[in-house]
Write an enzyme that holds these catalytic residues in place. Structure first.
Site, PDB file in Angstrom:
ATOM      1  N   LYS A 163       0.561  -1.335  -0.037  1.00 30.66           N
ATOM      2  CA  LYS A 163       0.244   0.169  -0.225  1.00 30.66           C
ATOM      3  C   LYS A 163       0.595   0.934  -0.336  1.00 30.66           C
ATOM      4  O   LYS A 163       0.678   2.513  -1.006  1.00 30.66           O
ATOM      5  CB  LYS A 163      -1.387   0.166   1.190  1.00 30.66           C
ATOM      6  CG  LYS A 163      -2.097  -1.390   0.615  1.00 30.66           C
ATOM      7  CD  LYS A 163      -3.321  -0.786   1.368  1.00 30.66           C
ATOM      8  CE  LYS A 163      -4.391  -1.352   1.474  1.00 30.66           C
ATOM      9  NZ  LYS A 163      -5.654  -1.308   1.861  1.00 30.66           N
ATOM     10  N   LYS A 197      -4.188  -9.788  -6.503  1.00 33.45           N
ATOM     11  CA  LYS A 197      -5.229 -10.182  -5.855  1.00 33.45           C
ATOM     12  C   LYS A 197      -6.362  -9.967  -6.596  1.00 33.45           C
ATOM     13  O   LYS A 197      -5.872  -8.210  -6.786  1.00 33.45           O
ATOM     14  CB  LYS A 197      -4.754  -9.811  -3.916  1.00 33.45           C
ATOM     15  CG  LYS A 197      -5.903 -10.469  -3.590  1.00 33.45           C
ATOM     16  CD  LYS A 197      -5.888  -9.334  -1.721  1.00 33.45           C
ATOM     17  CE  LYS A 197      -6.263  -7.819  -1.575  1.00 33.45           C
ATOM     18  NZ  LYS A 197      -6.286  -8.123  -0.207  1.00 33.45           N
ATOM     19  N   LYS A 215     -10.999  -4.190  -3.867  1.00 35.49           N
ATOM     20  CA  LYS A 215     -12.453  -3.880  -4.472  1.00 35.49           C
ATOM     21  C   LYS A 215     -11.102  -2.118  -4.098  1.00 35.49           C
ATOM     22  O   LYS A 215     -12.285  -1.449  -5.151  1.00 35.49           O
ATOM     23  CB  LYS A 215     -13.154  -3.413  -3.171  1.00 35.49           C
ATOM     24  CG  LYS A 215     -11.991  -2.861  -1.705  1.00 35.49           C
ATOM     25  CD  LYS A 215     -13.191  -2.834  -0.650  1.00 35.49           C
ATOM     26  CE  LYS A 215     -13.238  -3.842   0.521  1.00 35.49           C
ATOM     27  NZ  LYS A 215     -11.912  -3.733   1.077  1.00 35.49           N
TER      28      LYS A 215
HETATM   29  N1  AQP Z   1      -8.607 -11.505  -3.672  1.00 41.01           N
HETATM   30  C1  AQP Z   1      -9.241 -12.004  -2.190  1.00 41.01           C
HETATM   31  N2  AQP Z   1      -9.607 -13.393  -1.704  1.00 41.01           N
HETATM   32  C2  AQP Z   1      -9.832 -13.789  -1.003  1.00 41.01           C
HETATM   33  N3  AQP Z   1     -10.041 -13.336   0.293  1.00 41.01           N
HETATM   34  C3  AQP Z   1      -9.835 -11.705  -0.147  1.00 41.01           C
HETATM   35  N4  AQP Z   1     -10.277 -10.832   0.943  1.00 41.01           N
HETATM   36  C4  AQP Z   1      -9.839  -9.255   0.051  1.00 41.01           C
HETATM   37  N5  AQP Z   1      -9.139  -9.541  -0.694  1.00 41.01           N
HETATM   38  C5  AQP Z   1      -9.240 -11.278  -1.314  1.00 41.01           C
HETATM   39  C6  AQP Z   1     -10.650 -11.050   2.677  1.00 41.01           C
HETATM   40  O1  AQP Z   1     -11.449 -10.084   2.516  1.00 41.01           O
HETATM   41  C7  AQP Z   1     -11.473  -9.729   3.915  1.00 41.01           C
HETATM   42  C8  AQP Z   1     -11.834  -8.166   4.189  1.00 41.01           C
HETATM   43  O2  AQP Z   1     -11.040  -7.354   3.511  1.00 41.01           O
HETATM   44  P1  AQP Z   1     -10.371  -5.960   3.754  1.00 41.01           P
HETATM   45  O3  AQP Z   1     -11.951  -5.469   3.735  1.00 41.01           O
HETATM   46  O4  AQP Z   1     -10.309  -5.826   5.453  1.00 41.01           O
HETATM   47  O5  AQP Z   1      -9.153  -5.641   2.905  1.00 41.01           O
HETATM   48  P2  AQP Z   1      -8.205  -6.162   2.188  1.00 41.01           P
HETATM   49  O6  AQP Z   1      -7.297  -7.174   2.463  1.00 41.01           O
HETATM   50  O7  AQP Z   1      -7.388  -5.117   1.997  1.00 41.01           O
HETATM   51  O8  AQP Z   1      -8.935  -6.160   1.135  1.00 41.01           O
HETATM   52  P3  AQP Z   1      -9.133  -5.392  -0.329  1.00 41.01           P
HETATM   53  O9  AQP Z   1     -10.150  -5.861  -0.868  1.00 41.01           O
HETATM   54  O10 AQP Z   1      -8.084  -5.633  -0.817  1.00 41.01           O
HETATM   55  O11 AQP Z   1      -9.560  -4.060   0.474  1.00 41.01           O
HETATM   56  P4  AQP Z   1      -8.439  -2.731  -0.267  1.00 41.01           P
HETATM   57  O12 AQP Z   1      -8.722  -2.728  -1.466  1.00 41.01           O
HETATM   58  O13 AQP Z   1      -9.779  -1.742   0.255  1.00 41.01           O
HETATM   59  O14 AQP Z   1      -7.601  -3.162   0.143  1.00 41.01           O
HETATM   60  C9  AQP Z   1     -10.051  -9.897   4.525  1.00 41.01           C
HETATM   61  O15 AQP Z   1     -10.097 -11.354   5.522  1.00 41.01           O
HETATM   62  C10 AQP Z   1      -9.686 -10.727   3.400  1.00 41.01           C
HETATM   63  O16 AQP Z   1      -8.807 -11.499   3.546  1.00 41.01           O
END
Ligand code: AQP
Length: 333
Positions: free
Chosen positions: A115, A197, A200
């Protein structure tokens, strides 16, 4: 563990529209603990502001994430569903735990490295100490299990290290939590770059299938998914795009890779991509329908937020006051 009942805790950031990665890696697994565990599922808005958010979007997504929790089967009468900023003990414990976390440990966190590369103009201290707030989230509830996608496993392991370090100085304070990563859906990859990965916050909307995408959009996105020049559907090293689509298909159908390979023998990628789109759209349709019903009643959502925060605060206060007493903060009644 609280009163002999095991505890499950997890959270999702309202930092964008939720994806099938969030759904398959985390959300849909939360309800498996609802019967046997005391469960706390939090909308972690504090974590979301480690990258810049548009306030109106953050507010809207906080409601939407709570509505999605309920649409994914989390009954607010069986699970404590709440918003992190409504329970101030998270921030208070986080400060104390900061003093039990090493700079070197935080520097090694993969998400911080990713990040800070992505947001080079805003490498704020919150981005760096994000895992400490996450440790506070988890440890406040004497959590036994944390259902997460594999990308968050490292943070849960750090929470274990922090709790173990704290317990070594002040015995019997925290339960040591276990990350639980589901075998299927542990890491759903981007449709545009399957080595990355699915996130969102990805700027390319075609790389991501959102839980709330309509049927045609879902099918179109899978049709465009990046694959390779091979033609037969088989799971193999180097076939990241097809491997990812097979994982997604397996998550929605429960079929093994061998069964999928047999099903699509003699068929091309086009047929397979269309089938992945269909099963995904079919699975998400009932979630979307329930989501729309929950979201249309804002007053009810606010009542749930309030109820959830009151329930969570009761448990959070117990742990925080135990910690404050142990470290020597004066408590006046
Ligand atoms: N691609 C993924 N595959 C499996 N699990 C995923 N998680 C996120 N992306 C994947 C799981 O979703 C939960 C919530 O995630 P988060 O909102 O805490 O943040 P993150 O892991 O940083 O998810 P994002 O979608 O990538 O968000 P941004 O883009 O804002 O950083 C967690 O349990 C995560 O493992």
């Amino acid at each position: 563990m609280f009163n002999d009942q095991k505890v499950s805790f997890s959270g999702v950031q309202p930092s964008g529209n939720l994806t099938i990665g969030n759904y398959l890696g985390a959300l849909r697994n939360f309800s498996t603990y609802s019967e046997a565990y005391k469960t706390f599922y939090c909308v972690v808005d504090g974590h979301a502001i480690t990258v810049r958010q548009v306030p109106a979007d953050l507010r809207r997504r906080t409601y939407e994430t709570l509505a999605l929790y309920m649409a994914c089967g989390l009954d607010p009468n069986k699970n404590t569903l709440y918003v992190q900023s409504h329970v101030h003990e998270h921030a208070e414990l986080s400060w104390i735990l900061n003093c039990f976390t090493m700079f070197g440990e935080l520097s090694r966190m993969t998400q911080f490295k990713d990040k800070s590369a992505k947001h080079a103009d805003n490498i704020n201290a919150g981005l760096f100490t994000y895992p400490v707030l996450m440790a506070a989230d988890i440890l406040l509830y004497q959590t036994d299990v944390v259902p997460v996608g594999i990308d968050q496993k490292q943070h849960v392991e750090l929470a274990r290290d922090i709790a173990t370090r704290f317990n070594a100085v002040f015995p019997d304070t925290f339960t040591i939590p276990e990350p639980v990563v589901a075998k299927s859906g542990m890491k759903i990859m981007s449709l545009a770059d399957p080595t990355k990965k699915m996130s969102k916050s990805d700027e390319n909307v075609n790389a991501v299938v959102y839980i709330l995408d309509d049927r045609d959009t879902i099918i179109r996105k899978f049709k465009r998914a990046v694959t390779d020049s091979d033609t037969c559907v088989r799971y193999a090293e180097g076939k990241d795009g097809i491997n990812n689509l097979m994982s997604i298909y397996s998550c929605f159908t429960g079929k093994t890779n061998e069964e999928i390979e047999r099903e699509f023998e003699g068929k091309g990628y086009g047929d397979f991509k269309a089938a992945v789109g269909e099963v995904c759209a079919d699975a998400l349709a009932p979630v979307q329908e329930k989501f729309n019903a929950f979201l249309s009643d804002k007053a009810q959502l606010e009542a749930q937020m309030k109820k959830g925060a009151e329930e969570a605060s009761y448990y959070a206060r117990r742990t925080l006051s135990k910690v404050q007493k142990k470290i020597g903060f004066v408590q006046v009644k």
